[in-house]
Design a protein around this motif. Sequence first.
Motif, PDB file in Angstrom:
ATOM      1  N   MET A 184       0.849  -1.323   0.007  1.00  0.00           N
ATOM      2  CA  MET A 184       0.082  -0.050   0.159  1.00  0.00           C
ATOM      3  C   MET A 184       0.951   1.203  -0.070  1.00  0.00           C
ATOM      4  SD  MET A 184      -2.947   1.135   2.769  1.00  0.00           S
ATOM      5  CE  MET A 184      -3.891  -0.582   2.204  1.00  0.00           C
ATOM      6  N   ARG A 185       0.609   2.244  -1.017  1.00  0.00           N
ATOM      7  CA  ARG A 185       1.401   3.516  -0.949  1.00  0.00           C
ATOM      8  C   ARG A 185       0.846   4.296   0.317  1.00  0.00           C
ATOM      9  NH1 ARG A 185       5.708   4.840  -2.483  1.00  0.00           N
ATOM     10  NH2 ARG A 185       5.461   3.463  -4.139  1.00  0.00           N
ATOM     11  N   ALA A 186       2.171   5.034   0.855  1.00  0.00           N
ATOM     12  CA  ALA A 186       1.950   5.838   1.772  1.00  0.00           C
ATOM     13  C   ALA A 186       0.946   7.010   1.325  1.00  0.00           C
ATOM     14  CB  ALA A 186       3.320   6.397   2.442  1.00  0.00           C
ATOM     15  N   ALA A 187       0.113   7.614   2.591  1.00  0.00           N
ATOM     16  CA  ALA A 187      -0.767   8.742   2.263  1.00  0.00           C
ATOM     17  C   ALA A 187       0.111   9.922   1.606  1.00  0.00           C
ATOM     18  CB  ALA A 187      -1.267   9.180   3.473  1.00  0.00           C
ATOM     19  N   GLN A 188      -0.634  10.355   0.495  1.00  0.00           N
ATOM     20  CA  GLN A 188       0.051  11.557  -0.045  1.00  0.00           C
ATOM     21  C   GLN A 188      -0.786  12.853   0.153  1.00  0.00           C
ATOM     22  OE1 GLN A 188       2.537  11.256  -2.268  1.00  0.00           O
ATOM     23  NE2 GLN A 188       2.255   8.876  -1.730  1.00  0.00           N
ATOM     24  N   PRO A 189      -0.137  13.849   0.177  1.00  0.00           N
ATOM     25  CA  PRO A 189      -0.512  15.100   1.052  1.00  0.00           C
ATOM     26  C   PRO A 189      -1.747  15.933   0.023  1.00  0.00           C
ATOM     27  CG  PRO A 189       1.739  15.489   0.015  1.00  0.00           C
ATOM     28  CD  PRO A 189       1.567  14.155  -0.126  1.00  0.00           C
ATOM     29  N   GLU A 190      -2.452  16.469   0.458  1.00  0.00           N
ATOM     30  CA  GLU A 190      -3.388  16.976  -0.381  1.00  0.00           C
ATOM     31  C   GLU A 190      -3.045  18.392  -0.656  1.00  0.00           C
ATOM     32  OE1 GLU A 190      -6.964  17.238   2.015  1.00  0.00           O
ATOM     33  OE2 GLU A 190      -7.105  15.110   2.378  1.00  0.00           O
ATOM     34  N   HIS A 209      13.837   7.855   2.292  1.00  0.00           N
ATOM     35  CA  HIS A 209      12.995   6.732   2.075  1.00  0.00           C
ATOM     36  C   HIS A 209      11.439   6.960   1.772  1.00  0.00           C
ATOM     37  CE1 HIS A 209      16.164   4.092   4.196  1.00  0.00           C
ATOM     38  NE2 HIS A 209      16.133   5.089   5.212  1.00  0.00           N
ATOM     39  N   VAL A 210      11.149   6.342   0.504  1.00  0.00           N
ATOM     40  CA  VAL A 210       9.703   6.302   0.242  1.00  0.00           C
ATOM     41  C   VAL A 210       9.161   5.230   0.061  1.00  0.00           C
ATOM     42  CG1 VAL A 210      10.049   8.401  -0.848  1.00  0.00           C
ATOM     43  CG2 VAL A 210      10.458   6.246  -2.362  1.00  0.00           C
ATOM     44  N   ASP A 211       9.905   3.982   0.415  1.00  0.00           N
ATOM     45  CA  ASP A 211       9.324   2.582   0.223  1.00  0.00           C
ATOM     46  C   ASP A 211       8.219   2.434   1.181  1.00  0.00           C
ATOM     47  OD1 ASP A 211      10.959   0.704   2.731  1.00  0.00           O
ATOM     48  OD2 ASP A 211      11.961   2.499   1.985  1.00  0.00           O
ATOM     49  N   ASP A 212       7.395   1.257   1.052  1.00  0.00           N
ATOM     50  CA  ASP A 212       6.298   1.189   1.931  1.00  0.00           C
ATOM     51  C   ASP A 212       6.447   0.907   3.323  1.00  0.00           C
ATOM     52  OD1 ASP A 212       4.426   2.075   0.038  1.00  0.00           O
ATOM     53  OD2 ASP A 212       4.018   0.009  -0.672  1.00  0.00           O
ATOM     54  N   PRO A 245      -5.049   4.091  19.431  1.00  0.00           N
ATOM     55  CA  PRO A 245      -6.175   3.090  18.913  1.00  0.00           C
ATOM     56  C   PRO A 245      -6.225   3.267  17.127  1.00  0.00           C
ATOM     57  CG  PRO A 245      -7.087   5.308  19.812  1.00  0.00           C
ATOM     58  CD  PRO A 245      -5.821   5.055  20.316  1.00  0.00           C
ATOM     59  N   ASP A 246      -5.634   4.375  16.703  1.00  0.00           N
ATOM     60  CA  ASP A 246      -5.503   4.245  15.215  1.00  0.00           C
ATOM     61  C   ASP A 246      -4.359   3.865  14.564  1.00  0.00           C
ATOM     62  OD1 ASP A 246      -3.745   6.161  16.362  1.00  0.00           O
ATOM     63  OD2 ASP A 246      -4.305   7.823  14.833  1.00  0.00           O
ATOM     64  N   GLY A 247      -3.561   2.892  15.619  1.00  0.00           N
ATOM     65  CA  GLY A 247      -2.269   2.378  15.088  1.00  0.00           C
ATOM     66  C   GLY A 247      -2.025   0.818  14.510  1.00  0.00           C
ATOM     67  N   SER A 248      -3.438   0.384  14.314  1.00  0.00           N
ATOM     68  CA  SER A 248      -3.533  -0.686  13.670  1.00  0.00           C
ATOM     69  C   SER A 248      -3.670  -0.612  12.211  1.00  0.00           C
ATOM     70  CB  SER A 248      -4.787  -1.741  14.272  1.00  0.00           C
ATOM     71  OG  SER A 248      -4.521  -1.878  15.724  1.00  0.00           O
ATOM     72  N   GLY A 249      -3.453  -1.717  11.423  1.00  0.00           N
ATOM     73  CA  GLY A 249      -3.567  -1.697  10.047  1.00  0.00           C
ATOM     74  C   GLY A 249      -2.303  -1.161   9.120  1.00  0.00           C
ATOM     75  N   ALA A 250      -2.213  -1.512   7.955  1.00  0.00           N
ATOM     76  CA  ALA A 250      -0.906  -0.972   7.191  1.00  0.00           C
ATOM     77  C   ALA A 250      -0.761   0.507   7.074  1.00  0.00           C
ATOM     78  CB  ALA A 250      -1.068  -1.623   5.824  1.00  0.00           C
ATOM     79  N   ALA A 251      -1.806   1.186   6.788  1.00  0.00           N
ATOM     80  CA  ALA A 251      -1.618   2.699   6.355  1.00  0.00           C
ATOM     81  C   ALA A 251      -1.287   3.394   7.719  1.00  0.00           C
ATOM     82  CB  ALA A 251      -2.980   3.343   5.866  1.00  0.00           C
ATOM     83  N   CYS A 252      -2.144   3.235   8.582  1.00  0.00           N
ATOM     84  CA  CYS A 252      -2.065   4.056  10.007  1.00  0.00           C
ATOM     85  C   CYS A 252      -1.933   5.716   9.841  1.00  0.00           C
ATOM     86  CB  CYS A 252      -0.715   3.581  10.980  1.00  0.00           C
ATOM     87  SG  CYS A 252      -0.647   1.977  11.010  1.00  0.00           S
ATOM     88  N   ARG A 253      -0.867   6.309  10.175  1.00  0.00           N
ATOM     89  CA  ARG A 253      -0.621   7.737   9.850  1.00  0.00           C
ATOM     90  C   ARG A 253       0.461   7.764   9.083  1.00  0.00           C
ATOM     91  NH1 ARG A 253      -1.738   8.554  15.357  1.00  0.00           N
ATOM     92  NH2 ARG A 253       0.311   9.522  15.519  1.00  0.00           N
ATOM     93  N   ALA A 254       0.877   6.707   8.032  1.00  0.00           N
ATOM     94  CA  ALA A 254       2.224   6.711   7.455  1.00  0.00           C
ATOM     95  C   ALA A 254       2.458   7.888   6.682  1.00  0.00           C
ATOM     96  CB  ALA A 254       1.861   5.691   6.420  1.00  0.00           C
ATOM     97  N   PRO A 255       3.717   8.214   6.890  1.00  0.00           N
ATOM     98  CA  PRO A 255       4.235   9.520   6.269  1.00  0.00           C
ATOM     99  C   PRO A 255       4.338   9.111   4.737  1.00  0.00           C
ATOM    100  CG  PRO A 255       6.052   8.574   7.601  1.00  0.00           C
ATOM    101  CD  PRO A 255       4.659   7.720   7.759  1.00  0.00           C
ATOM    102  N   MET A 256       4.442  10.253   4.090  1.00  0.00           N
ATOM    103  CA  MET A 256       4.760  10.032   2.497  1.00  0.00           C
ATOM    104  C   MET A 256       6.122   9.767   2.206  1.00  0.00           C
ATOM    105  SD  MET A 256       4.621  13.931   0.952  1.00  0.00           S
ATOM    106  CE  MET A 256       4.835  13.144  -0.877  1.00  0.00           C
ATOM    107  N   ALA A 257       7.298  10.110   3.016  1.00  0.00           N
ATOM    108  CA  ALA A 257       8.530   9.698   3.266  1.00  0.00           C
ATOM    109  C   ALA A 257       9.193   9.705   4.413  1.00  0.00           C
ATOM    110  CB  ALA A 257       9.232  10.587   2.159  1.00  0.00           C
ATOM    111  N   VAL A 258      10.355   9.213   4.470  1.00  0.00           N
ATOM    112  CA  VAL A 258      11.324   9.284   5.821  1.00  0.00           C
ATOM    113  C   VAL A 258      12.509   9.795   5.588  1.00  0.00           C
ATOM    114  CG1 VAL A 258      12.112   8.241   7.644  1.00  0.00           C
ATOM    115  CG2 VAL A 258       9.852   7.613   6.843  1.00  0.00           C
ATOM    116  N   GLY A 315      -0.128  13.283   4.878  1.00  0.00           N
ATOM    117  CA  GLY A 315       0.382  14.173   3.877  1.00  0.00           C
ATOM    118  C   GLY A 315       1.921  14.611   4.589  1.00  0.00           C
ATOM    119  N   GLN A 316       2.429  14.429   5.449  1.00  0.00           N
ATOM    120  CA  GLN A 316       3.678  14.760   6.028  1.00  0.00           C
ATOM    121  C   GLN A 316       4.708  13.882   5.938  1.00  0.00           C
ATOM    122  OE1 GLN A 316       3.295  16.460  10.203  1.00  0.00           O
ATOM    123  NE2 GLN A 316       0.925  16.888   9.865  1.00  0.00           N
ATOM    124  N   ALA A 317       6.025  14.558   5.719  1.00  0.00           N
ATOM    125  CA  ALA A 317       7.351  13.772   5.834  1.00  0.00           C
ATOM    126  C   ALA A 317       7.634  13.564   7.108  1.00  0.00           C
ATOM    127  CB  ALA A 317       8.219  14.236   4.681  1.00  0.00           C
TER     128      ALA A 317
END
Length: 578
Positions: free
Chosen positions: A1-7, A29-32, A44-57, A100-102
Amino acid sequence: MRAAQPENVNNGAVFAALRQLSALGVTVHVDDAMTQRFGRSTGPDGSGAACRAPMAVLQPRTSEQVQAAVRVAREAGLKLHPVSRGCNWGYGDAAPPGPGQAVLDLSSMNRILEVNAELGYAVIEPGVSQGQLWQYLKDRGLPYTIDATGAGPGASFVGNTLDRGFGHTRYGDHFLTACGMEIVLGDGRILRTGFAHYDNARAQHVYPYGVGPFLDGLFAQSNLGIVTRLGVWLAPEPEAFCAFFFQSSDAEHGLAEMVERLAPLRRQGVITSAVHIANDLRLISARARYPWDRAGGRTPLPDDVRQAMARELGVSAWTGAGAIAGPAGVVAATRKLVKRALRGQRVMFFTDRRLAWLDRVGRGLGAVGRGEGLREQLAGLKGVYALLRGEPNGHALAGTLWRVRDARSREAVTDPLDRHAGLMWCSPVLPMTGEAAQQVRRIMEPVYAAHGFEAFSTYTMINERAMICVSNLYFDRREPDEAERARACYDELTTRLMDAGYPPYRTGPAGYGKLGRGSGWSYWDVVAQLKATLDPDGVISPGRYEPSCDAGVAAGATPTRAAHGLRAIESVGEHGLT
């Protein structure tokens, strides 16, 4: 799954910016796998693949690279969420506060730049862990130690200081012992505080205020800048050291009685360390997991099971701990005063010598197949004792697995996120009185029970007049119903405590929205004006320690800064801040 992109951000510009930063030496790093790892949360929002995933590290290694990251991000419309080592478990972890943050991961900036052995201070970068700093002092035989938190050796010393965390010794209030900062502002400038902005100032890391306005506090619990180095005072190794532990079996009144007895000694400066008073659940969770079979699957923990576990583990309703350090005569005299203040309660004193003797006894009993309980108690005691001396260890992290369904009790914990642990901290500040402690306890316990959770709590005498109640909300992140109940429990706890006059000393994304509750608008207006001046494009961690517009209004309070956000920013010019 691709990390969330900024609006509302030109992706072409963003990825061109990432390529530019990579060319400047910043690891990108931009890899999933990497983005999702930094998007995990114990909330409580920490489960699942996306979570609050940054668009890059992004991983810079120097202050200059941080400056470059900020400048390039401004041009591209990219938002940066700085983290020191990502161990802010229970208060947001390493995940950005919004989409949408790195993540700007500063863990590669891990140099100990200076240690002054005569005056007892160090200058460090944000990637320096508390274990690294402690080991540096020991390896060189320097007569100093640090004040360690229970977050384990891998946690950042700078990161904890900037969130105004605390530990156990006389230097327990970490921000109080910080002296001289280097900060990259949101417009790319470098700011040095105190005397550090003067060339060759001799007192820049021994006198925090400098001359003129004291700016350091702006960069604690805020999103106004990125601290890239910090001066910290080191705790001198004392001539003599003694830890003291005390217990009360009175579940209803023991806490208030302990506070009232020890508060005078704290105010008089007789006891100089932080003093922690924990309920039975905190000690039980350090040695056991939730007994699902014994509890018949019920939550919260039934009283009869709780009492049985406490008896089996030798745990009292309330247990306190503190430390006495200094010249041998002072330590001896202070021991007498502590014992007198706690007359009638069980008080125990431990030194290196006594612990070594108990260790020998435990090994001797083990040789004949006995003493397992003693050895387990001794292991826990040694973990707390080490923290009271300033030695970081992961002893306290074991409790994070309390509700994790498949947790194995004896396995070491280094990262609760790797073990599916759910954790949120509720941390109100209260006056150092028995009455206030009782009121907070009576607010919290029914709320926890109503949502199916146990009321873990430790009351810490953080200074001469205030206490912080650190309460752990534990759950299993993989259980959707439990995670949702944890969210509701935290929301109600925070609301009730703030309405009763007990705001938190620190919070995470789950609590940011409530920061305006019961607050007048002027405080948050000024914060917004400072943000508009120091970070005009809102590059740094948007949303961090920012209240929502409805928290105070819903309670009938004066509208908060967020409710007046546009007016506040528009009026910056009127107030002469631009």
